[in-house]
Design a protein around this motif. Structure first.
Motif, mmCIF file in Angstrom:
data_model
loop_
_atom_site.group_PDB
_atom_site.id
_atom_site.type_symbol
_atom_site.label_atom_id
_atom_site.label_comp_id
_atom_site.label_asym_id
_atom_site.label_seq_id
_atom_site.Cartn_x
_atom_site.Cartn_y
_atom_site.Cartn_z
ATOM 1 N N PHE A 291 0.826 -1.284 0.021
ATOM 2 C CA PHE A 291 -0.150 0.090 0.021
ATOM 3 C C PHE A 291 0.838 1.353 0.030
ATOM 4 C CE2 PHE A 291 -2.457 -3.365 2.236
ATOM 5 C CZ PHE A 291 -3.527 -3.452 1.457
ATOM 6 N N SER A 292 0.387 2.438 -0.333
ATOM 7 C CA SER A 292 0.857 3.842 -0.131
ATOM 8 C C SER A 292 0.722 4.508 1.377
ATOM 9 C CB SER A 292 0.538 4.437 -1.190
ATOM 10 O OG SER A 292 1.782 5.548 -1.581
ATOM 11 N N TRP A 293 1.579 4.529 2.061
ATOM 12 C CA TRP A 293 1.482 5.240 3.182
ATOM 13 C C TRP A 293 1.826 6.784 3.242
ATOM 14 C CZ3 TRP A 293 1.673 0.047 3.610
ATOM 15 C CH2 TRP A 293 1.379 -0.592 5.055
ATOM 16 N N LEU A 331 -7.651 12.200 6.996
ATOM 17 C CA LEU A 331 -6.704 11.167 6.135
ATOM 18 C C LEU A 331 -6.447 9.653 6.260
ATOM 19 C CD1 LEU A 331 -3.450 13.508 5.787
ATOM 20 C CD2 LEU A 331 -5.027 13.032 3.963
ATOM 21 N N ASN A 332 -6.707 8.843 5.600
ATOM 22 C CA ASN A 332 -6.501 7.469 5.782
ATOM 23 C C ASN A 332 -5.023 7.236 5.947
ATOM 24 O OD1 ASN A 332 -8.904 6.873 5.319
ATOM 25 N ND2 ASN A 332 -8.422 4.738 4.436
ATOM 26 N N VAL A 333 -4.703 6.227 7.001
ATOM 27 C CA VAL A 333 -2.943 5.975 7.055
ATOM 28 C C VAL A 333 -2.457 5.648 5.727
ATOM 29 C CG1 VAL A 333 -1.487 4.607 8.144
ATOM 30 C CG2 VAL A 333 -3.433 5.568 9.489
ATOM 31 N N LEU A 334 -3.188 4.815 5.155
ATOM 32 C CA LEU A 334 -2.591 4.215 3.749
ATOM 33 C C LEU A 334 -3.752 4.205 2.867
ATOM 34 C CD1 LEU A 334 -3.771 1.056 3.671
ATOM 35 C CD2 LEU A 334 -2.053 0.886 5.626
ATOM 36 N N TYR A 335 -3.442 4.217 1.516
ATOM 37 C CA TYR A 335 -4.514 3.935 0.336
ATOM 38 C C TYR A 335 -3.923 2.993 -0.571
ATOM 39 C CZ TYR A 335 -6.137 8.405 1.665
ATOM 40 O OH TYR A 335 -6.698 9.616 2.485
ATOM 41 N N ARG A 336 -4.727 1.990 -1.328
ATOM 42 C CA ARG A 336 -4.460 1.373 -2.237
ATOM 43 C C ARG A 336 -3.842 1.959 -3.288
ATOM 44 N NH1 ARG A 336 -6.664 -3.629 -1.337
ATOM 45 N NH2 ARG A 336 -5.879 -4.267 -3.424
#
Length: 616
Positions: A291-293, A331-336
């Motif tokens: 994932f992208s943090w 914000l999400n911590v991480l995104y796909r």
């Protein structure tokens, strides 16, 4: 007692030959190299086995996962059928891997690449090309393609198309094309054969992949042409990089490794190419890092800018702005990698690397509150804007709203940069990054790049954060900023707040904090993340990024000699082809965690550039 660091990684010169060793079917993590094409990546062990490959994308279900289960995972084995030693290198300036097998019968060279498409022919959706060249003597070779779809849970259906073996499952098809490499045989759930590699002869084995589209069967000429094209393309990309300092080889290898984690269709940058490689062998600290943090965003953009990677920097910034829009103002911590937000955690039915279970798919940290991510977002936007790039009106408005959000949220406890799965706390690094959020917003507003109507409030809350951090998060006993409010625990993550500019480099508290981290968390070249519990059983190794952050902090504090000495030690910790995992066991030097680890390589690049700035 600190272990002696392993021999220096050499990415453009083959390291000393060694006999590959597996324990219960598992190679050492240090024995893996990575290849990729900007869409997917493969791990190849020193013994010539492709033990990890997810197709069609970096975060897709795996086709080969022997690194997580040598019985059920599947692999593509290619090696001499007699005892041998192996040495490896990347072709200079490329992500094309070259392995040389030396036997008592002769010598064979193996060249591996996930090829880049060219404009001269119709290419498969994805393609792995393995070229075998006889250098001396006559060496018996054996190979076996053992596809196991969907993380090893689905055996293939094997058949022939136009005389070529093809493995299928659902919408996926993989053709096994072989030239001068023996007659492929369908044996059980594998395609296998053997041949003799004679001096002066060349063989090619290629895997061609299709997903919900016609399967293209390439010719040998096309495969060899794409291999040459791939090599030339990587070399041109590397030649355009701008770093010229004393660690150029390590920086360029890190840049090339980072480039493999850039998901070309979107511009997102994955944290690593793998899932569930353990932070402790036999333990349960096994996470999916595909994932992208957001936490990596400022380092990522800064590294791209430092290296002259303008297209990558621009693509990544716009991906980040698009992905974060989906959850704004939070914000999400991480995104796909496609910008999506769903990452439910599941357990896969694999044994795990050397029995390290569970093997996870997805990452439950996605739903945590991590306040430092907001500072990373504003720092990234600030780097982008101050480098001369535009912020359109919608993004400018959203950045201002993010600052407003932090004004109302910074006093909450959170999970912190290390994603604790226990009680939320007032982590020092999180509060420092909240300060960065407002500080960067104020600077952007002063430059008339974002709306400034709430600037007085941002200024008041920035001061309130500083008062809290300096009153509650600085320990007189330690003479240092500590892990969390009213604690005496140390945390190397505090270095990030300092590196992003919470304090000027000449501030005595920054110097004292760096010294305290050296005293409590450093052991030779190794730096632990923190002292204290985090809600997950078991231990871990030394976190490599923390060591590089310490290098950068030393350089910024004017302690250049110490920074250079530590940098030299850390460069020597890479494996034989210049790659790093997430962590290292200080006692054995073994790699731990997912690899290649983007944050480790990002921190190396940043540290090298910081020393360059300090010496200038």
């Amino acid at each position: 007692m600190t272990a002696t660091p392993p021999a220096s990684g050499r990415s453009s010169q083959a390291a000393d030959a060694a006999q590959p060793v597996r324990k219960k079917g598992y190679a050492q993590l240090r024995d893996y190299a990575v290849i990729g094409d900007g869409r997917c990546a493969a791990l190849i062990a020193r013994d010539g086995s492709v033990d990890w490959l997810a197709w069609p994308d970096l975060d897709s279900p795996s086709l080969f996962a022997a690194v997580l289960d040598p019985v059920r995972g599947g692999r593509f084995l290619l090696q001499p059928d007699v005892p041998y030693t192996a040495s490896r290198r990347y072709l200079p300036g490329t992500n094309v891997l070259e392995t040389t097998f030396t036997t008592g019968h002769g010598t064979v060279r193996l060249t591996d690449a996930l090829t880049l498409p060219d404009a001269t022919s119709l290419a498969p959706g994805r393609e792995l090309v393995r070229g075998i060249e006889g250098l001396a003597g006559s060496v018996p070779m054996r190979w076996s393609v053992q596809p196991r779809f969907s993380y090893g849970t689905r055996a293939p259906h094997l058949t022939h198309r136009a005389g070529v073996p093809v493995a299928t499952f659902g919408p996926d098809a993989v053709a096994v094309c072989a030239w001068n490499a023996g007659q492929p045989q369908l044996t059980g759930n594998a395609v296998a054969s053997g041949f003799r590699s004679e001096a002066g002869t060349q063989a090619v084995i290629a895997l061609a992949y299709a997903h919900q589209e016609p399967l293209v069967l390439p010719t040998r000429t096309e495969c060899e042409a794409r291999l040459d094209h791939t090599t030339a393309t990587w070399r041109q990309w590397c030649a355009d990089r701008t770093y010229t300092g004393p660690w150029r080889e390590a920086v360029m290898r890190s840049a090339l490794a980072l480039k493999l984690l850039v998901f070309a269709p979107s511009g997102a940058v994955a944290a690593a190419a793998t899932t569930s490689l353990p932070e402790e062998v036999g333990g349960e600290r096994n996470w999916d890092y595909r994932f992208s943090w957001i936490r990596d965003s400022a380092f990522t953009l800064d590294a791209f800018l430092q290296l002259g990677c303008a297209p990558e920097a621009t693509s990544y910034f716009w991906w980040l702005m698009h992905a974060s829009q989906l959850t704004h103002p939070r914000l999400n911590v991480l995104y796909r990698l496609n910008g999506g937000t769903r990452a439910p955690e599941q357990v896969l039915p694999l044994s795990g690397y050397r029995g390290s279970a569970p093997v996870r798919l997805g990452n439950a940290a996605a739903g945590q509150l991590q306040l430092d991510t907001y500072g990373e977002l504003l720092q990234t936007a600030w780097l982008h804007a101050t480098a001369g790039h535009r912020l359109d009106a919608d993004i400018a408005r959203r950045l201002a709203q993010t600052a407003d959000f932090i004004c109302t949220t910074w006093q909450q406890p959170d999970a912190g940069i290390w994603e604790v799965r226990s009680t939320l706390q007032h982590f020092t690094q999180s509060k420092m990054m909240c300060w960065i959020t407002l500080d960067r917003a104020l600077d952007l507003a002063a430059r008339h790049l974002i709306p400034d109507r709430h600037a007085p409030r941002w200024r008041r809350e920035r001061q309130a954060i500083a008062d809290f951090v300096d009153t509650c998060c600085f320990s007189p006993h330690r003479n240092s900023y500590v892990r969390s409010a009213d604690s005496d625990d140390m945390d190397a993550g505090v270095l990030l707040g300092l590196l992003h500019g919470y304090l000027p480099p000449n501030d005595p508290r920054m110097h004292a904090t760096v010294a305290a981290i050296q005293q409590t968390l450093q052991d030779g070249p190794y730096v632990a993340r923190y002292l204290g519990a985090d809600g997950v059983p078991g231990g871990e190794g030394a976190f490599l990024a923390c060591s590089f952050w310490l290098v950068e902090a030393l350089a910024r504090c004017g302690r250049t000699d110490q920074a250079v000495s530590l940098m030299d030690q850390l460069v020597a910790l890479a494996n034989d082809v210049g790659l790093y995992s997430e962590e290292i066991d200080p006692t054995t030097g073994d790699f731990l965690g997912n690899l290649p680890q983007g944050l480790s390589h990002l921190a190396l690049i940043s540290a090298a550039c910081a020393i360059g700035e300090a010496t200038r």
